[in-house]
Design a protein around this motif. Structure first.
Motif, PDB file in Angstrom:
ATOM      1  N   ASP A  45       0.823  -1.210   0.000  1.00 21.52           N
ATOM      2  CA  ASP A  45       0.000   0.000   0.000  1.00 21.52           C
ATOM      3  C   ASP A  45       0.857   1.260   0.000  1.00 21.52           C
ATOM      4  O   ASP A  45       0.515   2.259  -0.656  1.00 21.52           O
ATOM      5  CB  ASP A  45      -0.943   0.004   1.208  1.00 21.52           C
ATOM      6  N   ALA A  46       1.973   1.231   0.707  1.00 27.00           N
ATOM      7  CA  ALA A  46       2.860   2.395   0.751  1.00 27.00           C
ATOM      8  C   ALA A  46       3.481   2.644  -0.617  1.00 27.00           C
ATOM      9  O   ALA A  46       3.635   3.804  -1.041  1.00 27.00           O
ATOM     10  CB  ALA A  46       3.949   2.184   1.793  1.00 27.00           C
ATOM     11  N   VAL A  47       3.812   1.591  -1.322  1.00 25.92           N
ATOM     12  CA  VAL A  47       4.397   1.733  -2.659  1.00 25.92           C
ATOM     13  C   VAL A  47       3.376   2.335  -3.618  1.00 25.92           C
ATOM     14  O   VAL A  47       3.679   3.255  -4.391  1.00 25.92           O
ATOM     15  CB  VAL A  47       4.907   0.374  -3.175  1.00 25.92           C
ATOM     16  N   HIS A  48       2.154   1.834  -3.578  1.00 24.53           N
ATOM     17  CA  HIS A  48       1.103   2.366  -4.452  1.00 24.53           C
ATOM     18  C   HIS A  48       0.799   3.823  -4.130  1.00 24.53           C
ATOM     19  O   HIS A  48       0.593   4.639  -5.040  1.00 24.53           O
ATOM     20  CB  HIS A  48      -0.162   1.510  -4.338  1.00 24.53           C
ATOM     21  N   ALA A  49       0.765   4.167  -2.853  1.00 26.29           N
ATOM     22  CA  ALA A  49       0.480   5.550  -2.453  1.00 26.29           C
ATOM     23  C   ALA A  49       1.559   6.499  -2.975  1.00 26.29           C
ATOM     24  O   ALA A  49       1.265   7.599  -3.469  1.00 26.29           O
ATOM     25  CB  ALA A  49       0.362   5.657  -0.936  1.00 26.29           C
ATOM     26  N   LEU A  50       2.805   6.088  -2.857  1.00 24.54           N
ATOM     27  CA  LEU A  50       3.888   6.928  -3.356  1.00 24.54           C
ATOM     28  C   LEU A  50       3.791   7.106  -4.867  1.00 24.54           C
ATOM     29  O   LEU A  50       3.930   8.223  -5.383  1.00 24.54           O
ATOM     30  CB  LEU A  50       5.243   6.315  -2.996  1.00 24.54           C
ATOM     31  N   MET A  51       3.547   6.019  -5.582  1.00 23.93           N
ATOM     32  CA  MET A  51       3.482   6.108  -7.037  1.00 23.93           C
ATOM     33  C   MET A  51       2.332   6.997  -7.481  1.00 23.93           C
ATOM     34  O   MET A  51       2.456   7.782  -8.435  1.00 23.93           O
ATOM     35  CB  MET A  51       3.331   4.713  -7.644  1.00 23.93           C
TER      36      MET A  51
END
Length: 327
Positions: A67-73
């Motif tokens: 989820d953190a990766v998707h939020a950053l992207m």
């Protein structure tokens, strides 16, 4: 042309760099900034950690956290991603294969899926390794390794890189993602951790020069390795980001084969000191056959050639260690 062979161009100059706090990451940032790129830095270390100091647009994200990766992207929407982040020291991966696979495979999957969901036009440069080819034999060593040579990974680290390559190539073929794969050989340079052989040797010889030790521990001095300068390597990465063909892998190396004992002798000459050596069984690896690696595809598509000699690289490693010791 198919999706796997279509040349593409960057839409802009906004690059997300994973593994930015690492040895190669810091050199990659300088290479990108020198050529007018906007860099967004990503690593798992805290923002107040020494490794994150001075990194442009820094984001602390663990790639294992989907989820953190998707939020950053979704937030940064880069034009390109250079994926350096990995457990890259082979003995570390051997000690903790679960961590290795979680970062190197799971992290790559999360990052790729986030690109696909949030910025599918972005180019991805995946940094793999020449270790995916395995160890040469006397029968195969006479044939240079090309990008279509069989992949025979012999360590958890190499397995993780093959898995990452295959996943990304599948996404390129299925979803039209723009993916370029880099397969570098060994690279060294100023700022590398002392657990790697060239920097380890340089530090120990410097310690002998200043009277801190009287003998140094070594492994197999008869092993042959090929060493490229990290600054040549990151220049190849930039050129591949700009000119590499999607779906293709590229070998990167100077193909400069050096006996480890000769590397040590060169460092002694540079530093100007002799020191007794003792073989440490924990460091010893059997002598193996080093195979030549073909880089004609890289040269043909990007014009890359190495510019740093081994002696210059070692001089710069020594200078970096002396500068660090003085601060």
């Amino acid at each position: 042309m198919t999706a796997l062979s279509t040349p593409s161009k960057l839409r802009g100059k906004r690059v997300l760099l994973t593994g930015a706090a690492g040895f190669v990451g810091r050199h990659m940032i300088q290479e990108l900034l020198r050529h007018g790129y906007e860099v967004i830095s990503l690593d798992a270390v805290p923002a107040d950690a020494p490794g994150a100091a001075g990194l442009p647009a820094y984001h602390q994200v663990d790639l294992r956290e989907r989820d953190a990766v998707h939020a950053l992207m979704a937030d940064v929407k880069p034009d390109a991603v250079i994926h350096l982040a990995a457990i890259s020291f082979v003995p570390d991966g051997n000690r903790d294969p679960q961590l290795l696979l979680g970062v190197n495979i799971g992290g790559t999957i999360h990052l790729t899926n986030a690109v696909r969901a949030e910025c599918p036009e972005a180019r991805i440069l995946f940094v793999s390794s020449a270790q995916v080819y395995g160890t040469a034999t006397a029968a195969t060593a006479e044939f240079p390794l090309r990008e279509d040579s069989p992949l025979l990974p012999l360590s958890p680290y190499a397995v993780s890189k093959v898995a990452g390559e295959r996943f990304l190539q599948a996404c390129a073929a299925t979803y039209g993602l723009q993916v370029v794969i880099a397969r570098p050989g060994n690279h060294i340079g100023p700022g590398q951790a002392t657990k790697f052989v060239a920097t380890s040797f340089a530090k120990q010889v410097l310690d002998a020069k200043y009277g801190r030790i009287t003998e140094m521990k070594v492994g197999n001095l008869d092993s042959i390795r090929d060493f490229s300068d990290v600054r040549d390597i990151v220049r190849a990465y930039r050129l591949l980001l700009e000119r590499g063909r999607s779906g293709f892998a590229y070998n990167i190396t100077t193909d400069n084969h050096v006996r480890i004992g000769d590397l040590l002798q060169l460092l002694k000459k540079i530093i100007g000191v002799e020191i007794k050596t003792t073989v440490d069984p924990a460091l010893y690896r059997p002598t193996d056959v080093l195979q030549s690696i073909d880089t004609s595809r890289l040269y043909s598509d990007t014009g890359w050639i190495p510019v740093y000699s081994l002696e210059q690289t070692l001089h710069d490693i020594v200078a970096s260690l002396e500068e660090t010791a003085a601060t």
